[in-house]
Design a protein around this motif. Structure first.
Motif, PDB file in Angstrom:
ATOM      1  N   LYS A 168      -0.395 -22.297 -11.134  1.00 32.96           N
ATOM      2  CA  LYS A 168      -0.714 -22.653 -11.761  1.00 32.96           C
ATOM      3  C   LYS A 168      -2.450 -23.314 -11.156  1.00 32.96           C
ATOM      4  O   LYS A 168      -3.204 -24.333 -11.609  1.00 32.96           O
ATOM      5  N   TYR A 169      -1.984 -23.032 -10.073  1.00 29.99           N
ATOM      6  CA  TYR A 169      -3.178 -24.214  -8.474  1.00 29.99           C
ATOM      7  C   TYR A 169      -3.398 -23.104  -7.377  1.00 29.99           C
ATOM      8  O   TYR A 169      -2.432 -21.799  -7.496  1.00 29.99           O
ATOM      9  N   ARG A 170      -4.759 -23.405  -6.545  1.00 29.89           N
ATOM     10  CA  ARG A 170      -5.392 -22.824  -5.911  1.00 29.89           C
ATOM     11  C   ARG A 170      -4.526 -22.934  -4.464  1.00 29.89           C
ATOM     12  O   ARG A 170      -4.237 -24.093  -4.571  1.00 29.89           O
ATOM     13  N   ARG A 171      -3.816 -21.922  -3.958  1.00 27.77           N
ATOM     14  CA  ARG A 171      -3.666 -21.991  -2.855  1.00 27.77           C
ATOM     15  C   ARG A 171      -3.588 -20.923  -1.981  1.00 27.77           C
ATOM     16  O   ARG A 171      -3.805 -19.711  -2.771  1.00 27.77           O
ATOM     17  N   MET A 172      -3.202 -21.254  -0.976  1.00 32.31           N
ATOM     18  CA  MET A 172      -3.273 -19.905   0.105  1.00 32.31           C
ATOM     19  C   MET A 172      -2.187 -17.940   0.228  1.00 32.31           C
ATOM     20  O   MET A 172      -1.298 -18.736  -0.617  1.00 32.31           O
ATOM     21  N   HIS A 173      -3.398 -17.591  -0.549  1.00 32.20           N
ATOM     22  CA  HIS A 173      -2.170 -15.841  -0.801  1.00 32.20           C
ATOM     23  C   HIS A 173      -2.382 -15.565   0.429  1.00 32.20           C
ATOM     24  O   HIS A 173      -3.536 -14.841   1.731  1.00 32.20           O
ATOM     25  N   ASN A 174      -0.919 -15.409   1.386  1.00 34.71           N
ATOM     26  CA  ASN A 174      -0.880 -15.055   3.013  1.00 34.71           C
ATOM     27  C   ASN A 174      -0.484 -13.428   2.391  1.00 34.71           C
ATOM     28  O   ASN A 174      -0.246 -12.913   3.780  1.00 34.71           O
ATOM     29  N   GLY A 175      -0.889 -12.554   1.195  1.00 36.72           N
ATOM     30  CA  GLY A 175      -0.950 -11.736   1.823  1.00 36.72           C
ATOM     31  C   GLY A 175      -1.309 -10.467   1.150  1.00 36.72           C
ATOM     32  O   GLY A 175      -2.438 -10.571   0.670  1.00 36.72           O
ATOM     33  N   MET A 176      -0.563  -9.172   0.354  1.00 33.38           N
ATOM     34  CA  MET A 176      -1.994  -7.935  -0.354  1.00 33.38           C
ATOM     35  C   MET A 176      -0.541  -7.876  -1.293  1.00 33.38           C
ATOM     36  O   MET A 176      -0.009  -8.022  -1.257  1.00 33.38           O
ATOM     37  N   ASP A 177      -0.936  -7.603  -2.903  1.00 31.14           N
ATOM     38  CA  ASP A 177      -0.154  -7.140  -3.895  1.00 31.14           C
ATOM     39  C   ASP A 177      -0.882  -6.111  -3.692  1.00 31.14           C
ATOM     40  O   ASP A 177      -1.721  -5.973  -4.649  1.00 31.14           O
ATOM     41  N   PHE A 178       0.701  -5.676  -4.528  1.00 36.34           N
ATOM     42  CA  PHE A 178      -0.147  -4.007  -4.777  1.00 36.34           C
ATOM     43  C   PHE A 178       0.888  -3.753  -6.429  1.00 36.34           C
ATOM     44  O   PHE A 178       2.466  -4.175  -5.980  1.00 36.34           O
ATOM     45  N   THR A 179       0.452  -3.619  -6.658  1.00 32.21           N
ATOM     46  CA  THR A 179       0.269  -3.402  -8.602  1.00 32.21           C
ATOM     47  C   THR A 179       1.112  -1.888  -8.766  1.00 32.21           C
ATOM     48  O   THR A 179       0.375  -0.838  -9.068  1.00 32.21           O
ATOM     49  N   ALA A 180       2.423  -1.625  -9.635  1.00 34.23           N
ATOM     50  CA  ALA A 180       2.977  -0.330  -9.747  1.00 34.23           C
ATOM     51  C   ALA A 180       4.303  -0.400 -10.160  1.00 34.23           C
ATOM     52  O   ALA A 180       4.478  -1.621 -10.812  1.00 34.23           O
ATOM     53  N   PRO A 181       4.449   0.371 -10.977  1.00 31.26           N
ATOM     54  CA  PRO A 181       6.249   0.074 -11.949  1.00 31.26           C
ATOM     55  C   PRO A 181       7.405  -0.176 -11.147  1.00 31.26           C
ATOM     56  O   PRO A 181       7.219   0.640  -9.787  1.00 31.26           O
ATOM     57  N   THR A 182       8.000  -0.671 -11.793  1.00 33.26           N
ATOM     58  CA  THR A 182       9.276  -0.731 -11.407  1.00 33.26           C
ATOM     59  C   THR A 182      10.086  -0.270 -11.153  1.00 33.26           C
ATOM     60  O   THR A 182      10.193   1.200 -11.738  1.00 33.26           O
ATOM     61  N   GLY A 183      10.725  -0.294  -9.433  1.00 29.89           N
ATOM     62  CA  GLY A 183      11.085   1.003  -9.085  1.00 29.89           C
ATOM     63  C   GLY A 183      10.235   2.703  -8.104  1.00 29.89           C
ATOM     64  O   GLY A 183      10.740   2.798  -7.874  1.00 29.89           O
ATOM     65  N   THR A 184       9.173   1.784  -8.184  1.00 25.00           N
ATOM     66  CA  THR A 184       8.276   2.544  -7.264  1.00 25.00           C
ATOM     67  C   THR A 184       8.800   2.542  -5.666  1.00 25.00           C
ATOM     68  O   THR A 184       8.706   1.143  -5.383  1.00 25.00           O
ATOM     69  N   PRO A 185       8.806   3.832  -5.166  1.00 27.11           N
ATOM     70  CA  PRO A 185       9.462   3.736  -3.387  1.00 27.11           C
ATOM     71  C   PRO A 185       8.300   2.525  -2.782  1.00 27.11           C
ATOM     72  O   PRO A 185       7.113   2.579  -2.765  1.00 27.11           O
ATOM     73  N   ILE A 186       8.061   1.712  -1.725  1.00 27.19           N
ATOM     74  CA  ILE A 186       7.805   1.220  -0.477  1.00 27.19           C
ATOM     75  C   ILE A 186       8.835   1.431   0.547  1.00 27.19           C
ATOM     76  O   ILE A 186       9.752   1.658   0.918  1.00 27.19           O
ATOM     77  N   TYR A 187       7.268   1.493   1.408  1.00 23.85           N
ATOM     78  CA  TYR A 187       7.520   2.354   2.720  1.00 23.85           C
ATOM     79  C   TYR A 187       7.598   1.783   3.315  1.00 23.85           C
ATOM     80  O   TYR A 187       6.466   0.925   3.448  1.00 23.85           O
ATOM     81  N   ALA A 188       8.583   1.464   4.639  1.00 27.05           N
ATOM     82  CA  ALA A 188       8.084   0.766   6.714  1.00 27.05           C
ATOM     83  C   ALA A 188       6.225   1.448   6.651  1.00 27.05           C
ATOM     84  O   ALA A 188       6.538   2.503   6.116  1.00 27.05           O
ATOM     85  N   THR A 189       6.264  -0.317   6.794  1.00 30.93           N
ATOM     86  CA  THR A 189       3.802   0.192   7.817  1.00 30.93           C
ATOM     87  C   THR A 189       4.688   0.538   9.201  1.00 30.93           C
ATOM     88  O   THR A 189       3.734   0.201   9.619  1.00 30.93           O
ATOM     89  N   GLY A 190       5.889   0.508   9.369  1.00 30.08           N
ATOM     90  CA  GLY A 190       5.587   0.760  11.274  1.00 30.08           C
ATOM     91  C   GLY A 190       6.812   0.775  11.358  1.00 30.08           C
ATOM     92  O   GLY A 190       8.210   0.284  11.096  1.00 30.08           O
ATOM     93  N   ASN A 191       6.801   1.110  13.113  1.00 33.09           N
ATOM     94  CA  ASN A 191       8.932   0.975  13.494  1.00 33.09           C
ATOM     95  C   ASN A 191       9.047  -0.224  13.810  1.00 33.09           C
ATOM     96  O   ASN A 191       8.239  -0.876  14.405  1.00 33.09           O
ATOM     97  N   GLY A 192      10.809  -0.389  13.631  1.00 29.41           N
ATOM     98  CA  GLY A 192      10.979  -1.525  13.659  1.00 29.41           C
ATOM     99  C   GLY A 192      12.443  -1.758  13.132  1.00 29.41           C
ATOM    100  O   GLY A 192      13.272  -1.295  13.271  1.00 29.41           O
ATOM    101  N   VAL A 193      12.872  -3.027  13.018  1.00 33.08           N
ATOM    102  CA  VAL A 193      14.040  -3.269  12.792  1.00 33.08           C
ATOM    103  C   VAL A 193      14.589  -4.401  11.868  1.00 33.08           C
ATOM    104  O   VAL A 193      13.539  -4.645  11.628  1.00 33.08           O
TER     105      VAL A 193
END
Length: 325
Positions: free
Chosen positions: A198-223
């Motif tokens: 309940k206070y303003r602070r830096m949000h360092n990313g983005m929030d994507f709302t979807a139902p629980t269990g929705t697949p999440i994909y890697a956005t680039g090659n890596g480890v």
């Protein structure tokens, strides 16, 4: 035995022998020899001053010399063509290839250096065609030097291209959640009100709302660098190291499908949306870091969004609403 010659004496009406003095004989012989030498000298002078008069050997050498001159002339024309092609290649190398791959151009001095100081062509001096031979040798040496430098430059460009290809595959370039699966995009990068604290602070990313269990994909090659359960406010967290200073964070997962140290390719499913950690509802909190510093992920969705979709996402991400974490 020499013949005896006579003459008719009209006074005595008789024939008399012709008597030659010894001195006269010597004089005649001397004049004859002198005439022969004079004739030979005159012939030699004429021979030396009439170039069209040549011995068979001289004619053969002259033909070889003319053929050599023709060959050097043809070589000069071929070098003209080679220099033109090489100059065009050098121009593209400096102004296209090296610019694209952010490499410094190669100066003309670097491309042609190394021919000063000692006279490299002293052995070619002193001949009838020395000037032509020396000039052709100099041009050939310059061409060899330029070709060598250009060859090394292309090797460097090939290496840069390989690295560039790896970079393009590694940069996080797609959304971690597909548009068809999204309920909405709750919040973007910037100062936001935290739903729990309940206070303003830096949000360092983005929030994507979807139902629980929705697949999440890697956005680039890596480890996979981290695959941590209950990592404080992030909840279940995956961190992928893409190299070149890039890392991506995927937080609040319900479940992970990868292991630490696992190699990942762009578009591969790495986990599923959940509501773990300091989260106000099922969603993915997604961050992009460059050299350890969080940066706005909105600049990296060029791989799978149309221009219209990107404009909509950009508008929603800049709204000063409440984040979900």
């Amino acid at each position: 035995m020499s013949k005896v010659k006579y003459y008719y004496d009209s006074e005595t009406l008789t024939y008399r022998k012709i008597q030659h003095s010894k001195g006269k004989k010597i004089g005649v012989a001397f004049v004859s020899i002198a005439a022969v030498f004079l004739a030979a000298f005159l012939l030699l002078v004429i021979y030396l001053n009439l170039p069209q008069i040549q011995t068979p050997k001289e004619k053969e050498l002259r033909r070889e010399l003319n053929n050599l001159s023709l060959q050097y002339e043809l070589l000069g024309k071929k070098m003209d063509e080679a220099e033109l092609v090489l100059n065009n290649l050098e121009d593209r190398d400096n102004n296209i290839y090296r610019v694209y791959f952010e490499a410094n151009p190669i100066s003309q001095e670097e491309r042609t250096s190394g021919f000063g100081g000692i006279n490299r062509y002293r052995d070619l001096e002193g001949f009838d065609n020395s000037k032509m031979i020396i000039e052709s040798s100099k041009r050939m040496d310059r061409l060899v030097k330029q070709i060598y430098v250009q060859s090394k430059s292309l090797d460097e460009i090939a290496q840069l291209a390989s690295e560039k290809e790896d970079l393009l595959e590694a940069i996080p370039a797609i959304q971690p959640v597909q548009n068809k699966d999204l309920s909405r995009m709750a919040s973007g990068y910037g100062m936001r009100m935290h739903p729990i604290l309940k206070y303003r602070r830096m949000h360092n990313g983005m929030d994507f709302t979807a139902p629980t269990g929705t697949p999440i994909y890697a956005t680039g090659n890596g480890v996979v660098k981290r695959n941590t359960a209950n990592s404080g406010g992030y909840g279940n967290l995956i961190v992928i190291d893409h190299g070149f200073g890039y890392e991506t964070f995927y937080a609040h997962l319900s479940k992970s499908s990868v292991k630490n140290g696992q190699k990942i390719t762009r578009g591969e499913i790495i986990g599923y949306i959940g509501n773990t950690g300091l989260s106000a509802g099922p969603h993915l909190h997604y961050e992009v870091h460059k050299n350890g510093v969080p940066i706005n992920p909105v600049n990296f969705y060029h791989g799978d969004l149309t221009a219209q979709e990107y404009d909509i996402m950009l508008t929603k991400s800049t709204q000063e609403n409440q984040s979900l974490d």
